[in-house]
Write a protein that holds these residues in place. Structure first.
Motif, PDB file in Angstrom:
ATOM      1  N   PHE A   1       5.976  11.563  20.926  1.00  0.00           N
ATOM      2  CA  PHE A   1       4.783  11.064  20.236  1.00  0.00           C
ATOM      3  C   PHE A   1       3.617  12.056  20.266  1.00  0.00           C
ATOM      4  O   PHE A   1       3.052  12.400  19.237  1.00  0.00           O
ATOM      5  N   VAL A   2       3.275  12.526  21.465  1.00  0.00           N
ATOM      6  CA  VAL A   2       2.131  13.443  21.570  1.00  0.00           C
ATOM      7  C   VAL A   2       2.429  14.776  20.869  1.00  0.00           C
ATOM      8  O   VAL A   2       1.561  15.356  20.210  1.00  0.00           O
ATOM      9  N   THR A   3       3.681  15.239  20.968  1.00  0.00           N
ATOM     10  CA  THR A   3       4.031  16.526  20.335  1.00  0.00           C
ATOM     11  C   THR A   3       3.989  16.418  18.807  1.00  0.00           C
ATOM     12  O   THR A   3       3.528  17.339  18.135  1.00  0.00           O
ATOM     13  N   GLU A   4       4.459  15.287  18.271  1.00  0.00           N
ATOM     14  CA  GLU A   4       4.442  15.081  16.809  1.00  0.00           C
ATOM     15  C   GLU A   4       3.009  15.090  16.296  1.00  0.00           C
ATOM     16  O   GLU A   4       2.690  15.691  15.266  1.00  0.00           O
ATOM     17  N   GLU A   5       2.127  14.425  17.039  1.00  0.00           N
ATOM     18  CA  GLU A   5       0.711  14.322  16.646  1.00  0.00           C
ATOM     19  C   GLU A   5       0.051  15.706  16.610  1.00  0.00           C
ATOM     20  O   GLU A   5      -0.637  16.062  15.651  1.00  0.00           O
ATOM     21  N   ILE A   6       0.290  16.504  17.656  1.00  0.00           N
ATOM     22  CA  ILE A   6      -0.337  17.837  17.741  1.00  0.00           C
ATOM     23  C   ILE A   6       0.255  18.762  16.671  1.00  0.00           C
ATOM     24  O   ILE A   6      -0.474  19.493  16.002  1.00  0.00           O
ATOM     25  N   TYR A   7       1.575  18.705  16.519  1.00  0.00           N
ATOM     26  CA  TYR A   7       2.254  19.603  15.562  1.00  0.00           C
ATOM     27  C   TYR A   7       1.760  19.357  14.133  1.00  0.00           C
ATOM     28  O   TYR A   7       1.601  20.289  13.353  1.00  0.00           O
ATOM     29  N   GLY A   8       1.492  18.091  13.818  1.00  0.00           N
ATOM     30  CA  GLY A   8       0.976  17.750  12.483  1.00  0.00           C
ATOM     31  C   GLY A   8      -0.351  18.432  12.193  1.00  0.00           C
ATOM     32  O   GLY A   8      -0.623  18.845  11.058  1.00  0.00           O
ATOM     33  N   ALA A   9      -1.175  18.570  13.235  1.00  0.00           N
ATOM     34  CA  ALA A   9      -2.473  19.242  13.063  1.00  0.00           C
ATOM     35  C   ALA A   9      -2.322  20.757  13.082  1.00  0.00           C
ATOM     36  O   ALA A   9      -3.044  21.482  12.398  1.00  0.00           O
ATOM     37  N   LEU A  10      -1.351  21.244  13.878  1.00  0.00           N
ATOM     38  CA  LEU A  10      -1.153  22.690  14.045  1.00  0.00           C
ATOM     39  C   LEU A  10      -0.457  23.314  12.831  1.00  0.00           C
ATOM     40  O   LEU A  10      -0.824  24.397  12.375  1.00  0.00           O
ATOM     41  N   VAL A  11       0.558  22.629  12.333  1.00  0.00           N
ATOM     42  CA  VAL A  11       1.337  23.150  11.192  1.00  0.00           C
ATOM     43  C   VAL A  11       1.352  22.087  10.089  1.00  0.00           C
ATOM     44  O   VAL A  11       2.385  21.461   9.817  1.00  0.00           O
ATOM     45  N   PRO A  12       0.189  21.869   9.441  1.00  0.00           N
ATOM     46  CA  PRO A  12       0.101  20.771   8.455  1.00  0.00           C
ATOM     47  C   PRO A  12       1.006  20.967   7.241  1.00  0.00           C
ATOM     48  O   PRO A  12       1.351  19.999   6.564  1.00  0.00           O
TER      49      PRO A  12
END
Length: 247
Positions: free
Chosen positions: A151-162
């Protein structure tokens, strides 16, 4: 409800070997919640510094030994974790990802990278190379952590690699021989020992962190000396030095 699904999931995977019974402790879940917070805060710091900047892929010559060191480390990590996952050694795989993100990436690389990020006006290329490295290593670290903390990784990745649809759909990091930099690893591992040594001496002598000191590094190896010269500005804040002289 108390610590979140990611922290619970991570607790159930770490430190368990096949065939062993495992005691459940709230403290362990809390520690893994703290790890999730660490990843979140480090990612926010990186994203904040990337705002309004166009980050381009640097030439190999623009990467410092610290950049090459962390890229080499995450490359080896991908190989090791993949081997562990293939053998279903999930606890061992997760421990390696945990140690890398907490210690190598957050406690060392981000701290060493701050000098170049904050001196973008003096050297824009160095700052770009640093931000590119931070983004690349964080993205690969999130991919390796994703099976254990989705969950936390998906959230961060979405912001990092939109531009990518989802971390779930992204490709797993692959080991590349060309991304191994043993010389850079040697330089930074030596510098880490020096920083630890200086910190220990300062602690033993009760020197306040605000009191800066001139630091001398005496080294017989010419390649190491050259490497130290390249990363001495980044290393100074970590040992509360106002000047480093390499002899």
């Amino acid at each position: 409800e108390q610590y979140g699904a990611d922290a619970l999931r991570m607790t159930l995977v770490t430190g368990n070997a096949p065939g062993n019974d495992m005691r459940f402790y709230d403290e362990r879940v809390e520690a893994n919640r703290n790890f999730a917070n660490k990843v979140w805060n480090a990612s926010r710091f990186i994203l904040m510094n990337m705002e309004d900047k166009t980050i381009t892929t640097p030439d190999l010559g623009e990467l410092t030994p610290t950049d090459k060191w962390i890229l080499s480390k995450v490359n080896t990590l991908a190989k090791d974790v993949t081997e562990n996952m293939d053998k279903f050694e999930l606890g061992i795989a997760l421990q390696k990802v945990y140690d890398f993100i907490w210690d190598e990436f957050c406690d060392w690389y981000i701290e060493l990278a701050k000098y170049r990020m904050y001196h973008v006006d003096e050297d824009a290329k160095a700052a770009n190379a640093t931000l590119w490295t931070l983004k690349t290593v964080l993205a690969n670290g999130l991919k390796l952590l994703h099976p254990f903390m989705p969950f936390v990784t998906e959230e961060i990745y979405g912001a990092l690699v939109p531009e990518e649809e989802s971390l779930m759909m992204s490709s797993w990091p692959e080991y590349k021989e060309s991304s191994c930099y043993p010389e850079a690893e040697n330089i930074v591992d030596h510098m880490k020992e020096i920083i630890r040594g200086v910190r220990n001496v300062r602690a033993e002598m009760n020197v306040a962190p605000s009191r800066k000191a001139k630091t001398y590094i005496v080294c017989e190896n010419e390649n190491l000396c050259q490497g130290f010269e390249e990363i001495k500005e980044s290393s100074m804040p970590l040992m509360s030095a106002n000047e480093i002289q390499i002899q």
